[in-house]
Design an enzyme around this catalytic site. Structure first.
Site, short mmCIF file in Angstrom:
data_model
loop_
_atom_site.label_atom_id
_atom_site.label_comp_id
_atom_site.label_asym_id
_atom_site.label_seq_id
_atom_site.Cartn_x
_atom_site.Cartn_y
_atom_site.Cartn_z
N GLU A 1 -0.19 -3.91 -48.17
CA GLU A 1 0.77 -2.86 -47.78
C GLU A 1 1.88 -3.49 -46.95
O GLU A 1 1.72 -4.63 -46.46
CB GLU A 1 0.05 -1.78 -46.94
CG GLU A 1 -1.02 -1.08 -47.73
CD GLU A 1 -1.78 -0.05 -46.91
OE1 GLU A 1 -1.25 0.40 -45.86
OE2 GLU A 1 -2.88 0.32 -47.34
N ALA B 1 0.34 -4.38 -43.81
CA ALA B 1 -1.03 -4.91 -43.90
C ALA B 1 -1.07 -5.97 -45.00
O ALA B 1 -1.31 -5.66 -46.17
CB ALA B 1 -2.02 -3.78 -44.20
N ILE C 1 2.18 -5.56 -55.83
CA ILE C 1 1.00 -5.43 -56.67
C ILE C 1 1.28 -5.95 -58.09
O ILE C 1 2.15 -5.43 -58.80
CB ILE C 1 0.50 -3.97 -56.70
CG1 ILE C 1 0.33 -3.44 -55.26
CG2 ILE C 1 -0.81 -3.86 -57.50
CD1 ILE C 1 -0.58 -4.25 -54.36
N ILE D 1 11.75 -37.08 -59.26
CA ILE D 1 11.78 -38.06 -60.36
C ILE D 1 12.84 -37.68 -61.41
O ILE D 1 13.44 -38.53 -62.04
CB ILE D 1 10.36 -38.21 -60.97
CG1 ILE D 1 9.51 -39.05 -60.02
CG2 ILE D 1 10.39 -38.80 -62.38
CD1 ILE D 1 8.07 -39.23 -60.38
N HIS D 2 13.07 -36.38 -61.56
CA HIS D 2 14.10 -35.94 -62.51
C HIS D 2 15.52 -36.10 -61.95
O HIS D 2 16.50 -35.86 -62.68
CB HIS D 2 13.90 -34.46 -62.87
CG HIS D 2 12.86 -34.22 -63.93
ND1 HIS D 2 11.51 -34.35 -63.70
CD2 HIS D 2 12.97 -33.83 -65.23
CE1 HIS D 2 10.85 -34.04 -64.79
NE2 HIS D 2 11.71 -33.73 -65.75
N GLU E 1 -2.95 -13.96 -52.43
CA GLU E 1 -4.42 -13.92 -52.27
C GLU E 1 -4.90 -14.72 -51.06
O GLU E 1 -5.89 -15.44 -51.14
CB GLU E 1 -5.11 -14.37 -53.56
CG GLU E 1 -4.98 -13.30 -54.63
CD GLU E 1 -5.85 -13.54 -55.83
OE1 GLU E 1 -7.03 -13.86 -55.67
OE2 GLU E 1 -5.33 -13.39 -56.94
N GLU F 1 -2.62 -20.60 -44.45
CA GLU F 1 -3.12 -20.47 -43.07
C GLU F 1 -4.43 -19.68 -43.07
O GLU F 1 -5.39 -20.05 -42.38
CB GLU F 1 -2.08 -19.76 -42.19
CG GLU F 1 -0.82 -20.56 -41.89
CD GLU F 1 0.16 -20.61 -43.07
OE1 GLU F 1 0.02 -19.81 -44.03
OE2 GLU F 1 1.08 -21.46 -43.05
C1 FAD Z 1 4.28 -12.10 -56.35
C2 FAD Z 1 3.19 -11.55 -55.51
C3 FAD Z 1 2.09 -10.96 -56.11
C4 FAD Z 1 1.08 -10.37 -55.34
N1 FAD Z 1 0.04 -9.70 -55.95
C5 FAD Z 1 -0.79 -8.93 -55.20
C6 FAD Z 1 -1.73 -8.04 -55.81
O1 FAD Z 1 -1.86 -7.98 -57.04
N2 FAD Z 1 -2.47 -7.24 -55.01
C7 FAD Z 1 -2.37 -7.26 -53.64
O2 FAD Z 1 -3.07 -6.49 -52.98
N3 FAD Z 1 -1.50 -8.12 -53.02
C8 FAD Z 1 -0.71 -8.94 -53.76
N4 FAD Z 1 0.20 -9.78 -53.15
C9 FAD Z 1 0.28 -9.81 -51.69
C10 FAD Z 1 -0.18 -11.13 -51.09
O3 FAD Z 1 -1.56 -11.26 -51.19
C11 FAD Z 1 0.34 -11.14 -49.64
O4 FAD Z 1 1.75 -11.37 -49.71
C12 FAD Z 1 -0.33 -12.19 -48.80
O5 FAD Z 1 -1.68 -11.85 -48.57
C13 FAD Z 1 0.36 -12.38 -47.43
O6 FAD Z 1 0.64 -11.17 -46.80
P1 FAD Z 1 2.12 -10.91 -46.24
O7 FAD Z 1 3.07 -11.22 -47.33
O8 FAD Z 1 2.17 -9.55 -45.66
O9 FAD Z 1 2.33 -11.99 -45.10
P2 FAD Z 1 1.84 -11.87 -43.56
O10 FAD Z 1 0.41 -11.51 -43.51
O11 FAD Z 1 2.80 -11.04 -42.81
O12 FAD Z 1 1.99 -13.39 -43.10
C14 FAD Z 1 3.21 -13.96 -42.66
C15 FAD Z 1 2.90 -15.36 -42.15
O13 FAD Z 1 2.03 -15.27 -41.01
C16 FAD Z 1 0.88 -16.06 -41.21
N5 FAD Z 1 -0.28 -15.41 -40.58
C17 FAD Z 1 -0.67 -14.12 -40.66
N6 FAD Z 1 -1.80 -13.93 -39.99
C18 FAD Z 1 -2.18 -15.13 -39.49
C19 FAD Z 1 -3.28 -15.60 -38.70
N7 FAD Z 1 -4.27 -14.81 -38.32
N8 FAD Z 1 -3.32 -16.91 -38.37
C20 FAD Z 1 -2.34 -17.74 -38.76
N9 FAD Z 1 -1.27 -17.37 -39.50
C21 FAD Z 1 -1.19 -16.08 -39.86
C22 FAD Z 1 0.72 -16.13 -42.71
O14 FAD Z 1 -0.06 -17.25 -43.10
C23 FAD Z 1 2.18 -16.23 -43.16
O15 FAD Z 1 2.61 -17.56 -43.05
C24 FAD Z 1 1.17 -10.43 -53.93
C25 FAD Z 1 2.26 -11.08 -53.31
C26 FAD Z 1 3.27 -11.60 -54.08
C27 FAD Z 1 4.46 -12.21 -53.37
#
Ligand code: FAD
Length: 381
Positions: A127, A130, A157, A339-340, A365, A369
């Site tokens: 979300e 989230a 998603i 390399i390209h 997924e 981190e």
């Molecule tokens: C193209 C694409 C397809 C996707 N497909 C799906 C899907 O099918 N279903 C689904 O449910 N989700 C999906 N996602 C969501 C994806 O799983 C999330 O983007 C991912 O889990 C990270 O969440 P966020 O983008 O909110 O980043 P955030 O959680 O906001 O993280 C931002 C940064 O903070 C760091 N961070 C956060 N918490 C911590 C911690 N405790 N310790 C250290 N570092 C931390 C993270 O590593 C990251 O570098 C997809 C995302 C994309 C871009």
């Protein structure tokens, strides 16, 4: 002789490689450029038997082991990240939860269609507020007697808004007890009133894969659409991600393999200072490093699959594979571009697309981190 591979795995690799080279490779650049999802290629992947491969035949699957499926993802990713994403998300995140946690009635109802390539199922966890912290969810599901009522939204998603999308598994908060939240998973079918999906555009990578935003506004679904039991939501999602990480790892491995092959071929052809650039030690050493990383990544991933296929704990190795394969995909694609030279920055050369496509793998997924967090817990930190 590979300790993890049997004759059937070589056969599957060859069949999927031929298919990917013949059907996907020639169209990948154009679909990426147009940011276009291909229902036709999705259906062809279904006809190839790539959807629900590891499911029993009675649900429309092929009874293969998990490693066979992972090899299939790897081979598609070797030519294109977007189509590997469609395949991996559908199998691991769409089909997986229904197969692992669905009732017999739900499995017989949904899985045969989902194995055909004519239908896709999405996984709605993330979300706006989230992401890594899925417990921050603000999507709620209420028991209103004969039905569940969902209110909230999801973002990013995969496979959520294509013509083939037939439903989504939504994780939602079913109760708040003090500071604790109870999560429940609900199956929402296409056409359900109150559910709207919108494709998200403007992605850097996976441009031919569908990414959507979902809105649930007083969305009512029948009581029987609960997946597992009330309160099992977090368990379902976390178990699903344990296996899903293997397929993201396979995408990293396949992408690295494809990028390496392109770089090797280019380095042997491109001449500067009167000889192929592969003859300069700095480049041959880069290629040697790439090959070594790929070999390590493959061994780690196949071992994790072997553990899963043999009923042993695989969660730590799954997180390690996801972390390592996605990180080496980044390194190999980057060196591949180097390399390209200047040509590596031009769309005419597929290494440019590989360089973009690898970037999601360290985020989706569970970010790198978060993988390190998971691994650190397994090693007792
Ligand atoms: C193209 C694409 C397809 C996707 N497909 C799906 C899907 O099918 N279903 C689904 O449910 N989700 C999906 N996602 C969501 C994806 O799983 C999330 O983007 C991912 O889990 C990270 O969440 P966020 O983008 O909110 O980043 P955030 O959680 O906001 O993280 C931002 C940064 O903070 C760091 N961070 C956060 N918490 C911590 C911690 N405790 N310790 C250290 N570092 C931390 C993270 O590593 C990251 O570098 C997809 C995302 C994309 C871009």
């Amino acid at each position: 002789m590979d300790p993890f591979l049997k004759e059937e795995h070589h056969i599957i690799r060859k069949a999927v490689r031929d298919f990917a080279e013949r059907e996907i490779k020639p169209r990948a650049a154009e679909l990426d450029e147009k940011e276009e999802f291909s229902p036709e290629l999705t259906e062809k992947m279904g006809e190839m038997g790539l959807f629900g491969m590891y499911l029993p035949e009675k649900y429309g699957g092929h009874d293969s082991d998990y490693l066979s499926y992972i090899i299939a993802v790897e081979e598609i990713a070797r030519v294109d990240g977007s189509h590997a994403a469609t395949l991996a998300a559908h199998n691991s995140l769409g089909v997986g939860p229904i197969y692992n946690f669905g009732s017999e009635e739900q499995k017989l109802k949904y899985l045969p269609g989902l194995c055909s390539g004519k239908e896709l199922w999405a996984f709605g966890l993330t979300e706006a507020d989230a992401g890594s912290d899925s417990r921050g969810s603000r999507t709620f599901v209420k028991d209103i007697g004969e039905e569940w009522e969902i209110q909230g939204s999801k973002i990013f998603i995969t496979n959520g808004s294509t013509a083939q999308t037939s439903g989504v598994t939504v994780q939602a908060v079913s109760e708040v007890k003090g500071r604790d939240k109870e999560f429940t998973c609900i199956l929402v079918e296409k056409g359900t009133e109150g559910w709207k999906s919108e494709a998200m555009h403007g992605k850097l990578m996976w441009r031919a894969s569908d990414t959507s935003q979902m809105f649930f506004d007083n969305c009512r679904v029948p009581k029987k659409n609960i997946l597992g039991e009330r309160g099992m939501g977090s368990k379902i999602m976390l178990k699903t991600l344990d296996s899903g990480r293997l397929s993201i790892a396979a995408m990293g491995l396949g992408l690295a393999q494809g990028a390496f092959e392109m770089a090797l071929e280019y380095a042997k052809e491109r001449k500067q200072f009167g000889k192929p650039i592969s003859k300069f030690q700095i480049n041959s050493f880069k290629l040697a490093d790439m090959a070594t990383k790929i070999e390590l990544a493959r061994n780690l991933l196949y071992k994790a699959c072997w553990l899963k296929d043999n009923g042993q704990p695989f969660e730590k190795e799954s997180a390690m594979s996801k972390l390592y394969c996605s990180e080496i995909a980044k390194q190999v694609a980057d060196e591949g571009v180097q390399i390209h030279g200047g040509y590596g920055l031009m769309k005419e050369y597929p290494i440019e697309r590989f360089y973009r496509d690898q970037r999601l793998l360290q985020i989706g997924e569970g970010t790198s981190e978060i993988q390190r967090l998971v691994i650190s817990r397994y090693i007792g930190c």
